[in-house]
Design an enzyme around this catalytic site. Structure first.
Site, PDB file in Angstrom:
ATOM      1  N   HIS A 162      -9.977  -4.085   0.144  1.00  0.00           N
ATOM      2  CA  HIS A 162      -9.399  -2.821   0.596  1.00  0.00           C
ATOM      3  C   HIS A 162     -10.154  -2.319   1.827  1.00  0.00           C
ATOM      4  O   HIS A 162     -11.266  -2.792   2.126  1.00  0.00           O
ATOM      5  CB  HIS A 162      -9.440  -1.794  -0.524  1.00  0.00           C
ATOM      6  CG  HIS A 162      -8.546  -2.142  -1.669  1.00  0.00           C
ATOM      7  ND1 HIS A 162      -8.854  -1.869  -2.969  1.00  0.00           N
ATOM      8  CD2 HIS A 162      -7.343  -2.770  -1.692  1.00  0.00           C
ATOM      9  CE1 HIS A 162      -7.877  -2.298  -3.748  1.00  0.00           C
ATOM     10  NE2 HIS A 162      -6.964  -2.855  -2.996  1.00  0.00           N
ATOM     11  N   GLY A 218      -1.413  -6.108   2.343  1.00  0.00           N
ATOM     12  CA  GLY A 218      -1.124  -5.711   0.971  1.00  0.00           C
ATOM     13  C   GLY A 218       0.119  -4.852   0.835  1.00  0.00           C
ATOM     14  O   GLY A 218       1.018  -5.157   0.041  1.00  0.00           O
ATOM     15  N   ASP A 223      -0.229  -9.072  -1.477  1.00  0.00           N
ATOM     16  CA  ASP A 223      -0.727  -9.234  -2.847  1.00  0.00           C
ATOM     17  C   ASP A 223       0.290 -10.003  -3.693  1.00  0.00           C
ATOM     18  O   ASP A 223      -0.076 -10.848  -4.517  1.00  0.00           O
ATOM     19  CB  ASP A 223      -0.990  -7.866  -3.479  1.00  0.00           C
ATOM     20  CG  ASP A 223      -2.131  -7.126  -2.798  1.00  0.00           C
ATOM     21  OD1 ASP A 223      -3.108  -7.775  -2.411  1.00  0.00           O
ATOM     22  OD2 ASP A 223      -2.018  -5.895  -2.657  1.00  0.00           O
ATOM     23  N   ASP A 243     -11.634  -0.849  -3.768  1.00  0.00           N
ATOM     24  CA  ASP A 243     -12.198   0.490  -3.584  1.00  0.00           C
ATOM     25  C   ASP A 243     -11.629   1.378  -4.692  1.00  0.00           C
ATOM     26  O   ASP A 243     -10.466   1.756  -4.638  1.00  0.00           O
ATOM     27  CB  ASP A 243     -11.823   1.044  -2.211  1.00  0.00           C
ATOM     28  CG  ASP A 243     -12.334   2.458  -1.990  1.00  0.00           C
ATOM     29  OD1 ASP A 243     -13.059   2.974  -2.874  1.00  0.00           O
ATOM     30  OD2 ASP A 243     -12.015   3.050  -0.950  1.00  0.00           O
ATOM     31  N   HIS A 250       0.180   1.283  -2.431  1.00  0.00           N
ATOM     32  CA  HIS A 250       0.798   0.048  -2.932  1.00  0.00           C
ATOM     33  C   HIS A 250       0.155  -0.386  -4.252  1.00  0.00           C
ATOM     34  O   HIS A 250      -0.055  -1.557  -4.505  1.00  0.00           O
ATOM     35  CB  HIS A 250       0.727  -1.061  -1.884  1.00  0.00           C
ATOM     36  CG  HIS A 250      -0.656  -1.499  -1.517  1.00  0.00           C
ATOM     37  ND1 HIS A 250      -1.547  -0.687  -0.877  1.00  0.00           N
ATOM     38  CD2 HIS A 250      -1.296  -2.687  -1.703  1.00  0.00           C
ATOM     39  CE1 HIS A 250      -2.675  -1.348  -0.678  1.00  0.00           C
ATOM     40  NE2 HIS A 250      -2.548  -2.563  -1.175  1.00  0.00           N
ATOM     41  N   ASP A 253       1.735  -3.235  -6.183  1.00  0.00           N
ATOM     42  CA  ASP A 253       1.470  -4.586  -5.690  1.00  0.00           C
ATOM     43  C   ASP A 253       0.122  -5.086  -6.174  1.00  0.00           C
ATOM     44  O   ASP A 253      -0.033  -6.267  -6.520  1.00  0.00           O
ATOM     45  CB  ASP A 253       1.513  -4.608  -4.159  1.00  0.00           C
ATOM     46  CG  ASP A 253       2.853  -4.138  -3.617  1.00  0.00           C
ATOM     47  OD1 ASP A 253       3.849  -4.828  -3.853  1.00  0.00           O
ATOM     48  OD2 ASP A 253       2.890  -3.067  -2.982  1.00  0.00           O
ATOM     49  N   ARG A 259      -1.913  -8.632 -12.834  1.00  0.00           N
ATOM     50  CA  ARG A 259      -1.131  -9.156 -13.949  1.00  0.00           C
ATOM     51  C   ARG A 259      -0.951 -10.665 -13.818  1.00  0.00           C
ATOM     52  O   ARG A 259      -0.958 -11.392 -14.822  1.00  0.00           O
ATOM     53  CB  ARG A 259       0.224  -8.455 -14.027  1.00  0.00           C
ATOM     54  CG  ARG A 259       0.136  -7.056 -14.604  1.00  0.00           C
ATOM     55  CD  ARG A 259       1.410  -6.274 -14.366  1.00  0.00           C
ATOM     56  NE  ARG A 259       2.554  -6.831 -15.056  1.00  0.00           N
ATOM     57  CZ  ARG A 259       2.884  -6.570 -16.322  1.00  0.00           C
ATOM     58  NH1 ARG A 259       2.110  -5.781 -17.041  1.00  0.00           N
ATOM     59  NH2 ARG A 259       3.955  -7.097 -16.877  1.00  0.00           N
TER      60      ARG A 259
END
Length: 291
Positions: A162, A218, A223, A243, A250, A253, A259
């Site tokens: 990030h 991202g 992502d 972060d 997002h 995402d 997951r």
């Protein structure tokens, strides 16, 4: 060392569940390291019923999740004022479609591990890899059963950071450039990927070759693109410097990538804390010298 331990129901309801997969490969290492496992109720019961860690004094029972067991782990990651009530990290084998994996205590558990620079191990692969890392740091000989996690020349590495963590990622890669260059491929999102390529070129990497294969940023789906690689077993390791202090537009995402990692639980290793990533690099270099 003290680890919190929990597993969603999917991972201990059958003999081939992820919890027992981890035990099969790592019970000996757990005993060698004399780890304390502060284990949430149902997970503790499953280990006893399966005869795993039998008579092991480091297996410690905590309340069931519905009685606050997972909440207690969160507090002890942060620290409760005494060493014996402070955890060094957490193994939480997550089922991505179990609603309890997105309960506030589950999300807080990961967030506090990231904030405090402690391992949050949400897959079998991550937990196996961490045990081997700590074994190497403790002076034990490499476990041949963990060799698959160190065939870097056959693996793809995702490097994601990030905005606030991009300088930390650059420092990390610069410090460990030779090791990370051993991977067959490296992938990254948007700006991070470009910055890493520029860093590699400054270190003598051929200017006509990308050190990192760049995907979208991202917010524009990078992502999700990397999540697809993980699900197809085309990316075996992700180093994702998050972060935890900012709201992320997002977020969906990011959760998709997380997951995907937990779906590919036996093949995907994910590291979210810079301190843990550096400790793994140091162990990987030492392990290679012992082979």
């Amino acid at each position: 060392m003290r680890l919190g331990l929990a597993a969603n129901r999917l991972h201990h309801q059958t003999d081939d569940g992820a919890l027992f997969n981890w035990m099969q490969h790592c019970e000996a290492g757990i005993r060698e390291l004399q780890l304390q496992l502060h284990t949430v109720g149902r997970t503790y019961d499953a280990l006893l019923d399966a005869g795993r860690l039998k008579d092991y004094p480091g297996l410690i029972s905590y309340p069931y999740g519905r009685q606050g067991g997972l909440m207690q782990l969160v507090a002890e990651v942060v620290g409760m004022g005494t060493p014996e009530r402070t955890l060094d990290g957490v193994v939480y084998l997550m089922d991505p479609v179990d609603p309890s994996s997105i309960f506030p205590e589950a999300l807080a558990l990961k967030r506090q591990c990231v904030i405090h620079g402690k391992p949050f191990l949400s897959t079998v692969a991550s937990a196996r890899d961490w045990i081997e890392m700590e074994r190497i740091h403790a002076g034990f000989a490499p476990d041949p059963g963990a060799d698959a996690f160190h065939h870097l020349e056959q693996h793809t590495l995702a490097l994601i950071a990030h905005d606030a963590m991009k300088p930390t990622m650059m420092e990390f890669v610069s410090r460990n450039f030779d090791l990370l260059s051993r991977f067959d491929k490296r992938v990254g999102t948007g700006t991070t990927g470009q910055q890493l390529n520029e860093l590699a070129w400054s270190k003598g990497w051929p200017k006509d070759r990308m050190w990192v294969n760049r995907f979208n940023s991202g917010p524009l789906g990078g992502d999700a693109q990397i999540a697809a690689l993980v699900l197809n077993n085309q990316c075996q390791r992700a180093i994702f410097f998050e972060d935890p202090h900012v709201a992320r537009q997002h977020e969906a995402d990011i959760q998709l990538l997380e997951r995907a990692v937990t779906t590919a639980t036996t093949t995907a290793v994910c590291t979210t804390a810079p301190q843990v990533a550096q400790r793994w690099c140091d162990a990987a270099v030492k392990r290679a010298s012992l082979r």
